[in-house]
Scaffold this motif. Structure first.
Motif, short mmCIF file in Angstrom:
data_model
loop_
_atom_site.label_atom_id
_atom_site.label_comp_id
_atom_site.label_asym_id
_atom_site.label_seq_id
_atom_site.Cartn_x
_atom_site.Cartn_y
_atom_site.Cartn_z
N ILE A 1 0.84 -1.20 0.00
CA ILE A 1 0.00 0.00 0.00
C ILE A 1 0.87 1.25 0.00
O ILE A 1 1.62 1.50 0.94
CB ILE A 1 -0.93 0.04 1.23
CG1 ILE A 1 -1.73 -1.27 1.34
CG2 ILE A 1 -1.86 1.25 1.16
CD1 ILE A 1 -2.62 -1.33 2.57
N ALA A 2 0.77 2.00 -1.09
CA ALA A 2 1.45 3.29 -1.19
C ALA A 2 0.39 4.38 -1.05
O ALA A 2 -0.74 4.20 -1.51
CB ALA A 2 2.17 3.40 -2.53
N THR A 3 0.73 5.47 -0.38
CA THR A 3 -0.24 6.56 -0.23
C THR A 3 0.37 7.87 -0.72
O THR A 3 1.55 8.14 -0.50
CB THR A 3 -0.64 6.74 1.25
OG1 THR A 3 0.55 6.96 2.03
CG2 THR A 3 -1.40 5.55 1.78
N ASP A 4 -0.45 8.65 -1.39
CA ASP A 4 -0.01 9.97 -1.83
C ASP A 4 -0.05 10.92 -0.64
O ASP A 4 -1.06 11.01 0.05
CB ASP A 4 -0.97 10.46 -2.93
CG ASP A 4 -0.52 11.75 -3.58
OD1 ASP A 4 0.39 11.70 -4.42
OD2 ASP A 4 -1.07 12.82 -3.23
N VAL A 5 1.06 11.60 -0.40
CA VAL A 5 1.12 12.54 0.72
C VAL A 5 1.19 13.96 0.17
O VAL A 5 2.22 14.41 -0.32
CB VAL A 5 2.34 12.25 1.63
CG1 VAL A 5 2.45 13.30 2.73
CG2 VAL A 5 2.24 10.85 2.23
N CYS A 6 0.04 14.62 0.20
CA CYS A 6 -0.06 15.97 -0.33
C CYS A 6 -1.29 16.61 0.30
O CYS A 6 -2.13 15.92 0.86
CB CYS A 6 -0.22 15.93 -1.85
SG CYS A 6 0.04 17.53 -2.63
N LEU A 7 -1.39 17.92 0.19
CA LEU A 7 -2.55 18.57 0.81
C LEU A 7 -3.60 19.03 -0.21
O LEU A 7 -4.70 19.43 0.17
CB LEU A 7 -2.11 19.78 1.65
CG LEU A 7 -1.16 19.50 2.82
CD1 LEU A 7 -0.92 20.78 3.62
CD2 LEU A 7 -1.68 18.40 3.73
N CYS A 8 -3.27 18.94 -1.52
CA CYS A 8 -4.14 19.62 -2.49
C CYS A 8 -5.58 19.09 -2.54
O CYS A 8 -6.50 19.84 -2.82
CB CYS A 8 -3.52 19.61 -3.89
SG CYS A 8 -3.33 17.99 -4.61
N GLU A 9 -5.78 17.82 -2.24
CA GLU A 9 -7.16 17.31 -2.22
C GLU A 9 -7.92 17.76 -0.97
O GLU A 9 -9.13 17.60 -0.89
CB GLU A 9 -7.18 15.77 -2.27
CG GLU A 9 -6.66 15.16 -3.57
CD GLU A 9 -5.27 14.57 -3.41
OE1 GLU A 9 -4.41 15.23 -2.76
OE2 GLU A 9 -5.03 13.47 -3.91
N TYR A 10 -7.20 18.29 0.01
CA TYR A 10 -7.80 18.57 1.33
C TYR A 10 -7.91 20.05 1.66
O TYR A 10 -8.55 20.41 2.63
CB TYR A 10 -6.97 17.86 2.41
CG TYR A 10 -6.82 16.39 2.11
CD1 TYR A 10 -7.77 15.47 2.53
CD2 TYR A 10 -5.75 15.91 1.33
CE1 TYR A 10 -7.66 14.12 2.21
CE2 TYR A 10 -5.63 14.58 1.00
CZ TYR A 10 -6.60 13.69 1.44
OH TYR A 10 -6.49 12.37 1.11
N THR A 11 -7.22 20.89 0.86
CA THR A 11 -7.30 22.33 1.13
C THR A 11 -8.43 22.95 0.32
O THR A 11 -8.69 22.54 -0.81
CB THR A 11 -5.97 23.03 0.75
OG1 THR A 11 -5.60 22.66 -0.58
CG2 THR A 11 -4.85 22.67 1.71
N ASP A 12 -9.09 23.95 0.91
CA ASP A 12 -10.21 24.58 0.21
C ASP A 12 -9.73 25.43 -0.98
O ASP A 12 -10.49 25.69 -1.90
CB ASP A 12 -11.09 25.41 1.18
CG ASP A 12 -10.28 26.31 2.09
OD1 ASP A 12 -9.08 26.53 1.79
OD2 ASP A 12 -10.84 26.79 3.09
N HIS A 13 -8.45 25.81 -0.99
CA HIS A 13 -7.90 26.57 -2.12
C HIS A 13 -7.25 25.67 -3.16
O HIS A 13 -6.86 26.12 -4.22
CB HIS A 13 -6.91 27.62 -1.63
CG HIS A 13 -5.92 27.08 -0.62
ND1 HIS A 13 -4.96 26.17 -0.96
CD2 HIS A 13 -5.80 27.31 0.71
CE1 HIS A 13 -4.26 25.85 0.13
NE2 HIS A 13 -4.76 26.52 1.16
N GLY A 14 -7.07 24.39 -2.86
CA GLY A 14 -6.55 23.43 -3.83
C GLY A 14 -5.05 23.45 -4.04
O GLY A 14 -4.53 22.77 -4.92
N HIS A 15 -4.31 24.24 -3.23
CA HIS A 15 -2.85 24.19 -3.35
C HIS A 15 -2.28 23.06 -2.50
O HIS A 15 -2.96 22.54 -1.60
CB HIS A 15 -2.22 25.55 -3.00
CG HIS A 15 -2.26 26.50 -4.16
ND1 HIS A 15 -1.47 26.34 -5.26
CD2 HIS A 15 -3.04 27.59 -4.42
CE1 HIS A 15 -1.73 27.29 -6.15
NE2 HIS A 15 -2.70 28.06 -5.67
#
Ligand code: PBG
Length: 336
Positions: A125-139
C-alpha cells in the motif's frame, strides 16, 4: 581519405543482416531487450468518502472514484491480477485552509488503508502525501500571502505521512514538491517508530498540463494561480537530476519522474546516475489521450498502451504507476 564508416555506409556489408533475428516470433522474443510485466505496476485508486457506490471519472474512462464500501472488492481484483501495489488518493468529506482531512486519524486515506490491509494483506500500500485534495484553495500546502509556505507545510506533510503509516501504509509518497519534505517525513516517521515505512519521493514532478484529468478525478485543481511556484519547469532536466539527488540524500528509498511519456530523457538520465529503484508516473493525461484516440478508432488502444509502457520501461523505469495497470495485466496474461 575515406573513412571506414563512409565505406560501410556506402557499401553495407551483407554479412550483417539484422532481419535474421526478426524472422519468427520466437526469435524476436529471444532477443527482446525489454520485458513488460504486471509485477512492475502500481495502480492508482481514488477513494471518495462522500459516495456509496463507484462513480466513473468522465475524462478517464474505466477509472472510478471508489466508495470505502467498494474498496475491498476492487483490491481483491487487483491482487488477483498479480499487480503488487496500489497508490491511494483520497477525496475527503470536508476541506479547509490547512487541509486537516489529510492528517485526520479517521481521514479517507487512513480508513482506506485499513480496509485494503484487511482485504488484501499482501498488497503493497502506497499513499499519496499531499494537501491539495484537502485544502479549500486546492494548493499543495498552506497558503500565506498568496504563496505556499514551504516550512509550515512540511509539518503537515510529516503529520500526514505518520498517520498513513499508523493506518498501515507500506510506502508514503510525498508529492507536494516542498523543499525538505523527504527529510521532514523520514525524521517524523522514525520518531514515531515507523522505521520500516518506505518513502517513494515524487522527486522530479513537473508542472504539467497532463494532470488535468486527475484534478477532475481528485477535485484538486487550485482555485487561484497554478503550481509553477513549487512544481518543476517542464523544460528542466538538470534540475530534475538535482531534485532526485537531494531526495536520495534526504532518505528517499525510491525516487520518481513524473509525468513519464514526455520525460523519457529524464528517466534515462536518472537511471544512469542512481542505484535506488526508479519509478515513473504515467499520468492521467497520458491515459486520457490514448483512451480518447482509441474510442475514436484513431489508435489501437491496447497496442499503443503496451508500446508506451514498454518505452517507459526501456527508458529505465523499474516501477510504473499507471491507470492501465489492470487492463495491461490482462493483456499480458492473454499474450502468455
Ligand atoms: C497531488 C498529485 C497530483 C498528481 C499526483 N499527485 C496532481 C497535481 O500535482 O496537480 C497527478 C497524477 C495524474 O495526473 O495522474 N499533488
Amino acid at each position: 581519405m575515406k573513412s571506414d564508416l563512409y565505406e560501410l555506409t556506402a557499401k553495407p556489408s551483407m554479412t550483417q543482416r539484422p532481419r535474421r533475428l526478426r524472422r519468427t516470433e520466437t526469435l524476436r522474443l529471444l532477443v527482446r531487450e525489454t520485458g513488460l510485466s504486471a509485477s512492475t505496476f502500481v495502480y492508482p485508486v481514488f477513494v471518495d468518502q462522500r459516495i456509496t457506490k463507484p462513480e466513473e471519472v468522465p475524462s478517464m474512462p474505466g477509472i472510478f472514484r471508489l466508495s470505502l464500501s467498494s474498496l475491498a472488492g476492487e483490491v481483491s481484483e487487483i491482487e488477483a491480477l498479480k499487480i503488487p501495489s496500489v497508490m491511494v488518493f483520497g477525496l475527503p468529506d470536508r476541506k479547509d485552509a490547512l487541509g486537516s482531512g489529510a492528517y485526520a486519524n479517521d481521514g479517507v486515506v487512513q480508513q482506506a488503508v485499513r480496509v485494503i490491509k484487511k482485504a488484501a494483506p499482501q498488497l503493497v500500500i502506497a499513499t499519496d502525501v499531499c494537501l491539495c485534495e484537502y485544502t479549500d484553495h486546492g494548493h499543495c500546502g498552506v497558503v500565506r500571502g498568496g504563496v505556499v509556505a514551504n516550512d509550515e507545510t512540511l509539518k503537515l506533510l510529516a503529520r500526514t505521512a505518520v498517520s498513513h503509516a499508523e493506518a498501515g501504509a507500506d510506502i508514503v509518497c510525498p508529492s507536494a514538491m516542498m523543499d525538505g519534505q523527504v527529510r521532514a517525513i523520514r525524521t517524523a516517521l522514525d520518531e514515531h517508530g515507523h522505521i520500516d515505512t518506505s518513502i517513494l519521493a515524487y522527486s522530479a514532478k513537473h508542472a504539467s498540463s497532463f494532470y488535468g484529468p486527475f484534478r477532475e478525478a481528485a477535485e484538486s485543481a487550485p482555485l487561484f494561480g497554478d503550481r509553477r511556484g513549487y512544481q518543476m519547469d517542464p523544460a528542466n532536466r538538470r534540475e530534475a537530476l538535482r531534485e532526485i539527488a537531494l531526495d536520495i540524500s534526504e532518505g528517499a528509498d525510491i525516487v520518481m519522474v513524473k509525468p513519464a511519456l514526455s520525460y523519457l530523457d529524464v528517466i534515462a538520465e536518472a537511471r544512469k546516475r542512481i542505484t535506488v529503484p526508479l519509478a515513473a508516473y504515467s499520468v492521467s493525461g497520458e491515459y486520457a489521450m490514448i483512451k480518447a484516440a482509441g474510442e475514436r478508432g484513431w489508435l489501437n488502444e491496447k497496442s499503443v498502451a503496451l508500446e508506451v509502457l514498454t518505452a517507459i520501461k526501456r527508458a529505465g523505469a523499474d516501477i510504473i504507476i499507471t491507470y492501465f495497470a489492470k487492463e495491461a495485466a490482462r493483456w499480458l496474461q492473454e499474450a502468455n
